[in-house]
Write a protein that holds these residues in place. Structure first.
Motif, PDB file in Angstrom:
ATOM      1  N   ALA A  91      54.874  50.397 -30.929  1.00 16.84           N
ATOM      2  CA  ALA A  91      54.483  51.096 -32.146  1.00 16.84           C
ATOM      3  C   ALA A  91      52.975  51.007 -32.367  1.00 16.84           C
ATOM      4  CB  ALA A  91      55.229  50.508 -33.346  1.00 16.84           C
ATOM      5  N   PHE A  92      52.410  49.839 -32.123  1.00 17.71           N
ATOM      6  CA  PHE A  92      50.976  49.648 -32.314  1.00 17.71           C
ATOM      7  C   PHE A  92      50.176  50.536 -31.363  1.00 17.71           C
ATOM      8  CE2 PHE A  92      46.910  47.478 -32.152  1.00 17.71           C
ATOM      9  CZ  PHE A  92      46.712  47.129 -33.472  1.00 17.71           C
ATOM     10  N   VAL A  93      50.608  50.611 -30.113  1.00 16.85           N
ATOM     11  CA  VAL A  93      49.899  51.433 -29.119  1.00 16.85           C
ATOM     12  C   VAL A  93      50.015  52.911 -29.471  1.00 16.85           C
ATOM     13  CG1 VAL A  93      49.921  52.186 -26.710  1.00 16.85           C
ATOM     14  CG2 VAL A  93      50.055  49.754 -27.261  1.00 16.85           C
ATOM     15  N   ILE A  94      51.213  53.359 -29.856  1.00 15.43           N
ATOM     16  CA  ILE A  94      51.393  54.762 -30.231  1.00 15.43           C
ATOM     17  C   ILE A  94      50.503  55.118 -31.417  1.00 15.43           C
ATOM     18  CG2 ILE A  94      53.044  56.420 -31.183  1.00 15.43           C
ATOM     19  CD1 ILE A  94      55.200  54.967 -29.524  1.00 15.43           C
ATOM     20  N   GLY A  95      50.466  54.232 -32.418  1.00 14.88           N
ATOM     21  CA  GLY A  95      49.585  54.469 -33.556  1.00 14.88           C
ATOM     22  C   GLY A  95      48.122  54.535 -33.158  1.00 14.88           C
ATOM     23  N   SER A  96      47.729  53.694 -32.207  1.00 12.33           N
ATOM     24  CA  SER A  96      46.339  53.697 -31.733  1.00 12.33           C
ATOM     25  C   SER A  96      45.998  54.994 -31.014  1.00 12.33           C
ATOM     26  CB  SER A  96      46.097  52.501 -30.809  1.00 12.33           C
ATOM     27  OG  SER A  96      46.293  51.279 -31.488  1.00 12.33           O
ATOM     28  N   VAL A  97      46.937  55.512 -30.226  1.00  9.82           N
ATOM     29  CA  VAL A  97      46.713  56.790 -29.539  1.00  9.82           C
ATOM     30  C   VAL A  97      46.558  57.919 -30.556  1.00  9.82           C
ATOM     31  CG1 VAL A  97      47.738  58.506 -28.000  1.00  9.82           C
ATOM     32  CG2 VAL A  97      47.884  56.081 -27.429  1.00  9.82           C
ATOM     33  N   ALA A 165      31.046  51.367 -31.875  1.00 11.96           N
ATOM     34  CA  ALA A 165      30.719  52.490 -32.761  1.00 11.96           C
ATOM     35  C   ALA A 165      29.335  53.049 -32.463  1.00 11.96           C
ATOM     36  CB  ALA A 165      30.805  52.053 -34.220  1.00 11.96           C
ATOM     37  N   GLN A 166      28.384  52.164 -32.128  1.00 16.87           N
ATOM     38  CA  GLN A 166      27.029  52.606 -31.818  1.00 16.87           C
ATOM     39  C   GLN A 166      26.921  53.173 -30.406  1.00 16.87           C
ATOM     40  OE1 GLN A 166      24.526  49.206 -32.544  1.00 16.87           O
ATOM     41  NE2 GLN A 166      25.110  49.063 -34.712  1.00 16.87           N
ATOM     42  N   GLY A 167      27.871  52.823 -29.534  1.00 21.39           N
ATOM     43  CA  GLY A 167      27.826  53.277 -28.151  1.00 21.39           C
ATOM     44  C   GLY A 167      28.803  54.415 -27.889  1.00 21.39           C
ATOM     45  N   PRO A 168      29.976  54.127 -27.338  1.00 21.68           N
ATOM     46  CA  PRO A 168      30.930  55.196 -26.999  1.00 21.68           C
ATOM     47  C   PRO A 168      31.428  55.987 -28.199  1.00 21.68           C
ATOM     48  CG  PRO A 168      31.518  53.113 -25.928  1.00 21.68           C
ATOM     49  CD  PRO A 168      30.450  52.801 -26.914  1.00 21.68           C
ATOM     50  N   GLY A 169      31.415  55.403 -29.399  1.00 19.15           N
ATOM     51  CA  GLY A 169      31.892  56.117 -30.580  1.00 19.15           C
ATOM     52  C   GLY A 169      33.105  55.446 -31.199  1.00 19.15           C
ATOM     53  N   TRP A 170      33.452  55.881 -32.421  1.00 22.10           N
ATOM     54  CA  TRP A 170      34.515  55.218 -33.173  1.00 22.10           C
ATOM     55  C   TRP A 170      35.872  55.335 -32.508  1.00 22.10           C
ATOM     56  CZ3 TRP A 170      38.607  58.097 -34.892  1.00 22.10           C
ATOM     57  CH2 TRP A 170      38.438  59.484 -35.012  1.00 22.10           C
ATOM     58  N   ARG A 171      36.116  56.396 -31.757  1.00 16.41           N
ATOM     59  CA  ARG A 171      37.428  56.556 -31.113  1.00 16.41           C
ATOM     60  C   ARG A 171      37.674  55.466 -30.064  1.00 16.41           C
ATOM     61  NH1 ARG A 171      39.611  61.583 -32.541  1.00 16.41           N
ATOM     62  NH2 ARG A 171      38.073  63.003 -33.443  1.00 16.41           N
ATOM     63  N   SER A 172      36.611  54.905 -29.543  1.00 15.40           N
ATOM     64  CA  SER A 172      36.774  53.859 -28.528  1.00 15.40           C
ATOM     65  C   SER A 172      37.399  52.598 -29.119  1.00 15.40           C
ATOM     66  CB  SER A 172      35.427  53.523 -27.880  1.00 15.40           C
ATOM     67  OG  SER A 172      34.511  53.023 -28.839  1.00 15.40           O
ATOM     68  N   THR A 173      37.282  52.385 -30.444  1.00 14.66           N
ATOM     69  CA  THR A 173      37.936  51.217 -31.042  1.00 14.66           C
ATOM     70  C   THR A 173      39.454  51.345 -30.956  1.00 14.66           C
ATOM     71  OG1 THR A 173      37.914  52.180 -33.278  1.00 14.66           O
ATOM     72  CG2 THR A 173      36.003  50.881 -32.614  1.00 14.66           C
ATOM     73  N   PHE A 174      39.963  52.559 -31.054  1.00 21.24           N
ATOM     74  CA  PHE A 174      41.407  52.784 -30.890  1.00 21.24           C
ATOM     75  C   PHE A 174      41.816  52.647 -29.428  1.00 21.24           C
ATOM     76  CE2 PHE A 174      40.763  54.900 -34.984  1.00 21.24           C
ATOM     77  CZ  PHE A 174      41.861  54.445 -35.694  1.00 21.24           C
ATOM     78  N   TRP A 175      41.001  53.184 -28.522  1.00 24.51           N
ATOM     79  CA  TRP A 175      41.344  53.079 -27.098  1.00 24.51           C
ATOM     80  C   TRP A 175      41.319  51.630 -26.626  1.00 24.51           C
ATOM     81  CZ3 TRP A 175      44.007  56.815 -25.559  1.00 24.51           C
ATOM     82  CH2 TRP A 175      43.714  58.143 -25.860  1.00 24.51           C
ATOM     83  N   LEU A 176      40.468  50.802 -27.244  1.00 23.59           N
ATOM     84  CA  LEU A 176      40.484  49.375 -26.921  1.00 23.59           C
ATOM     85  C   LEU A 176      41.847  48.773 -27.251  1.00 23.59           C
ATOM     86  CD1 LEU A 176      39.060  46.712 -26.141  1.00 23.59           C
ATOM     87  CD2 LEU A 176      38.300  46.528 -28.518  1.00 23.59           C
ATOM     88  N   ASN A 177      42.415  49.159 -28.395  1.00 22.77           N
ATOM     89  CA  ASN A 177      43.745  48.681 -28.768  1.00 22.77           C
ATOM     90  C   ASN A 177      44.802  49.123 -27.761  1.00 22.77           C
ATOM     91  OD1 ASN A 177      42.919  47.385 -31.137  1.00 22.77           O
ATOM     92  ND2 ASN A 177      43.075  49.258 -32.332  1.00 22.77           N
ATOM     93  N   VAL A 178      44.668  50.344 -27.278  1.00 15.90           N
ATOM     94  CA  VAL A 178      45.636  50.848 -26.296  1.00 15.90           C
ATOM     95  C   VAL A 178      45.582  50.004 -25.030  1.00 15.90           C
ATOM     96  CG1 VAL A 178      46.256  52.811 -24.830  1.00 15.90           C
ATOM     97  CG2 VAL A 178      45.569  53.192 -27.212  1.00 15.90           C
ATOM     98  N   ALA A 179      44.357  49.726 -24.555  1.00 13.39           N
ATOM     99  CA  ALA A 179      44.216  48.922 -23.336  1.00 13.39           C
ATOM    100  C   ALA A 179      44.782  47.521 -23.531  1.00 13.39           C
ATOM    101  CB  ALA A 179      42.742  48.852 -22.934  1.00 13.39           C
TER     102      ALA A 179
END
Length: 504
Positions: A91-97, A165-179
C-alpha cells in the motif's frame, strides 16, 4: 507458516540477524518518509498550483494512518505479522507511485491517503514482530536499535529531502520511497519467517470496532488539524467534530465490551501499566514532534542555516537517541530492570526543553545542539522501553493489539503536539510582527516570512523579524516542560513486573 524455527527462548545467531535486518528495513521505510517529504512541500505546491490544498497533503496522511494502527495490530495477531507487513509495504509503495506521477493536487492527496494506509502497519508491526522472535528479557537491546533507526531516519529526512528537492525535484522523494519499499518487501519475503497458525476463531473480524475507532480517530485528527486555523474552536464544524469523536468513543467502549474478538480490547485499559505508559506516550510524542517540526525552521530563520545545514544541526538528537536506546537496551537485557530508564528519559527531555525555551538570537549553536542532544537521550530511554513494558504486561496472543495501542497514543500525542505547537507559534509570531514592524515591511514579508524575505529587509527590520520569530517559538518549548514532568510522574507509578524469559 514455514520458515525459521523459533523456540520459546527466541531466535538466535544468524537467523536473528536476518530477521532483524528485515524489520530494520521496514522501520527505515516508515520513518524516513515522515520527514523526507517536508522540504519538498513549497516546491511541490508551486508546481501543482495547490496552495489552498497544502494542509491536506499532511492531514490526509495522518487521517489514513492513525485509524489503521489498531486494525493492523488485531489482524496481525490473527494472521501473523508477515502477510500484514507485506500488505502495508505494498500500500505504501502504491501510494508513493501515485504521488510521484500525480498531475494535480487531488491525485497527490489521494496518493498520500494510500501511503497513510500502509504507514499504519509499518509503524506498528516491526515492534510486534520483534515480540514474536525474542522474549521480553532479550528484547530491549534490539528494540533500542530499531528506535535509533527510526529517529535517525526522521532527523536525516529533512536533509535528504532538501537535497532531492533542490536537485532531481520533489517527485524524487516519492520515488525514493518506492525504491526503499521494494528493498523492504524483498527483505520481509526472504528473511522474515515467523511460524504462525491462526485458529478459525481468531479470524473473526470486529467490523463495528474497526468502524468506530476509525470514526473516533479521524474526527479527533480533523479537530486537531482544523481547530483554531481553518475553523474557530466554537464553530459548528468544530463542535460537531468533537461531539462525533466523543460519541464514537462511548459507543466503541460499549461495543468492545460485548465483542468476542475486539479490535482494541477494553481489558487493555484495566491494566495499570498500559494506561500509565499510554498517557506518558502521548506526552513524549508531543515533545518529539514539536521539536522535529519547528526547530529546523528556527535554525534557518534565526541563524541563517540552509535546509541541509539545519538537518545536520539536528544530528545530536538522533545521536543521543542511538546512544541511549542501545545502552538502556543492553542494561535491560543484562539486569532485567527497566522502570528507571523512561523516568530518567522524560526528565532529560524536560531539561532539554528548558534549554530550548531559553534560546535567543545570540545563543550559541553549541547550547542549542546540547539541548537537542539531551532531548535525544531522553527519547532513547523512553519509546522502545514503553513498548517493552506494554508487551510484557499481556499474553503473547494479543501482543500486536497491545503494541498497536501504545503506538496509537504516541502518534496521537505527536499529532496534538504538532498542532498545539503550531497554534502557539503562529499566533505569537503574527502578534509580534503586527506589533513590531511598520505596515510596509509587514506587508512585504507576508504571513509566512522566509529567510530570503528577511534578508531583503534593512538590517534593523530584519533583526525585529528574527526576534519576533524567536519570541514566538520559545514559549512552545516552555509549554513542553510541564508536559514532560507529568509524563515522568505517570511513569513513576508503573508497576515493575519481571521481564519474561521465554516467548509465551
Amino acid at each position: 507458516m514455514a520458515g525459521t524455527p523459533i523456540d520459546r527462548r527466541g531466535a538466535r545467531g544468524a537467523s536473528l540477524a536476518l530477521l532483524f535486518v528485515s524489520l530494520g528495513l521496514v522501520t527505515l521505510l516508515s520513518q524516513l518518509n515522515t520527514t523526507v517529504f517536508t522540504p519538498a512541500l513549497p516546491v511541490l505546491v508551486a508546481d501543482l498550483d495547490g496552495l489552498g490544498e497544502m494542509p491536506w497533503v499532511i492531514a490526509a496522511y495522518m487521517l489514513a494512518s492513525i485509524p489503521t494502527m489498531p486494525i493492523y495490530g488485531r489482524l496481525s495477531d490473527a494472521l501473523g505479522r508477515r502477510p500484514l507487513l507485506l500488505f502495508a509495504i505494498a500500500a505504501f509503495v502504491i501510494g508513493s507511485v501515485i504521488g510521484a506521477v500525480a498531475p494535480d493536487m487531488s491525485w497527490l492527496i489521494a496518493g498520500r491517503v494510500v501511503q497513510g494506509i500502509g504507514s499504519g502497519g509499518l509503524t506498528v508491526l516491526p515492534a510486534a514482530a520483534l515480540a514474536d522472535i525474542l522474549p521480553a528479557r532479550r528484547r530491549g537491546f534490539y528494540a533500542g536499535i530499531l528506535a535509533a533507526v527510526s529517529t535517525l531516519a526522521s532527523l536525516l529526512g529533512p536533509f535528504i529531502g532538501g537535497v532531492l528537492a533542490q536537485g532531481p525535484g520533489w517527485r524524487s522523494t516519492f520515488w525514493l520511497n518506492v525504491a526503499l519499499g521494494v528493498v523492504a518487501s524483498i527483505g520481509v519475503l526472504t528473511l522474515l519467517r515467523i511460524p504462525r497458525r491462526p485458529s478459525p476463531a481468531s479470524l473473526r473480524i470486529d467490523v463495528w470496532g474497526m468502524a468506530l475507532i476509525s470514526i473516533a480517530t479521524t474526527s479527533l485528527a480533523l479537530t486537531v488539524v482544523w481547530g483554531g486555523s481553518a475553523y474557530a474552536w466554537d464553530s459548528a464544524m468544530m463542535l460537531g467534530l468533537i461531539a462525533v469523536c466523543l460519541a464514537a468513543i462511548i459507543i466503541f467502549v460499549v461495543v468492545e465490551r460485548r465483542a468476542r474478538h475486539p479490535i482494541l480490547p477494553v481489558e487493555l485499559f484495566r491494566d495499570r501499566n498500559f494506561v500509565l505508559t499510554s498517557a506518558a506516550s502521548i506526552g513524549i510524542g508531543m515533545q518529539m514532534f514539536a521539536t522535529i517540526a519547528y526547530l529546523p525552521s528556527y535554525l534557518q530563520m534565526v541563524f541563517g542555516a540552509s535546509p541541509a545545514e539545519a538537518g545536520l544541526l539536528m544530528i545530536p538528537m538522533s545521536g543521543g537517541t542511538l546512544l541511549a536506546s542501545t545502552l538502556t537496551g543492553q542494561l535491560i537485557s543484562h539486569t532485567g530492570r527497566y522502570k528507571i530508564y523512561p523516568i530518567l528519559g522524560t526528565l532529560l527531555i524536560a531539561v532539554g526543553m528548558i534549554g530550548l525555551s531559553s534560546m535567543t538570537p545570540d545563543s550559541s549553536l553549541v547550547w542549542i545542539c546540547g539541548s537537542v542532544g539531551l532531548i535525544g537521550l531522553g527519547l532513547g530511554g523512553c519509546f522502545q522501553n514503553l513498548i517493552l513494558i506494554v508487551q510484557n504486561s499481556f499474553p503473547h496472543g494479543i501482543v500486536g493489539v497491545a503494541t498497536a495501542g501504545s503506538s496509537l497514543f504516541r502518534q496521537i500525542g505527536g499529532m496534538v503536539g504538532t498542532s498545539l505547537a503550531g497554534t502557539v507559534f503562529v499566533g505569537g509570531l503574527t502578534r509580534n510582527l503586527d506589533d513590531r514592524l511598520p505596515a510596509v515591511a509587514r506587508a512585504a514579508i507576508g504571513d509566512s516570512p522566509s529567510p530570503d524575505a528577511v534578508a531583503a529587509l534593512p538590517a534593523d527590520l530584519g533583526e525585529l523579524v528574527i526576534a519576533s520569530y524567536n519570541d514566538a517559538l520559545t514559549p512552545v518549548y516552555a509549554l513542553m516542560v510541564p508536559i514532560a514532568l507529568a509524563a515522568a510522574l505517570a511513569l513513576c507509578l508503573v508497576r515493575a513486573e519481571p521481564l519474561a524469559e521465554t516467548i509465551d
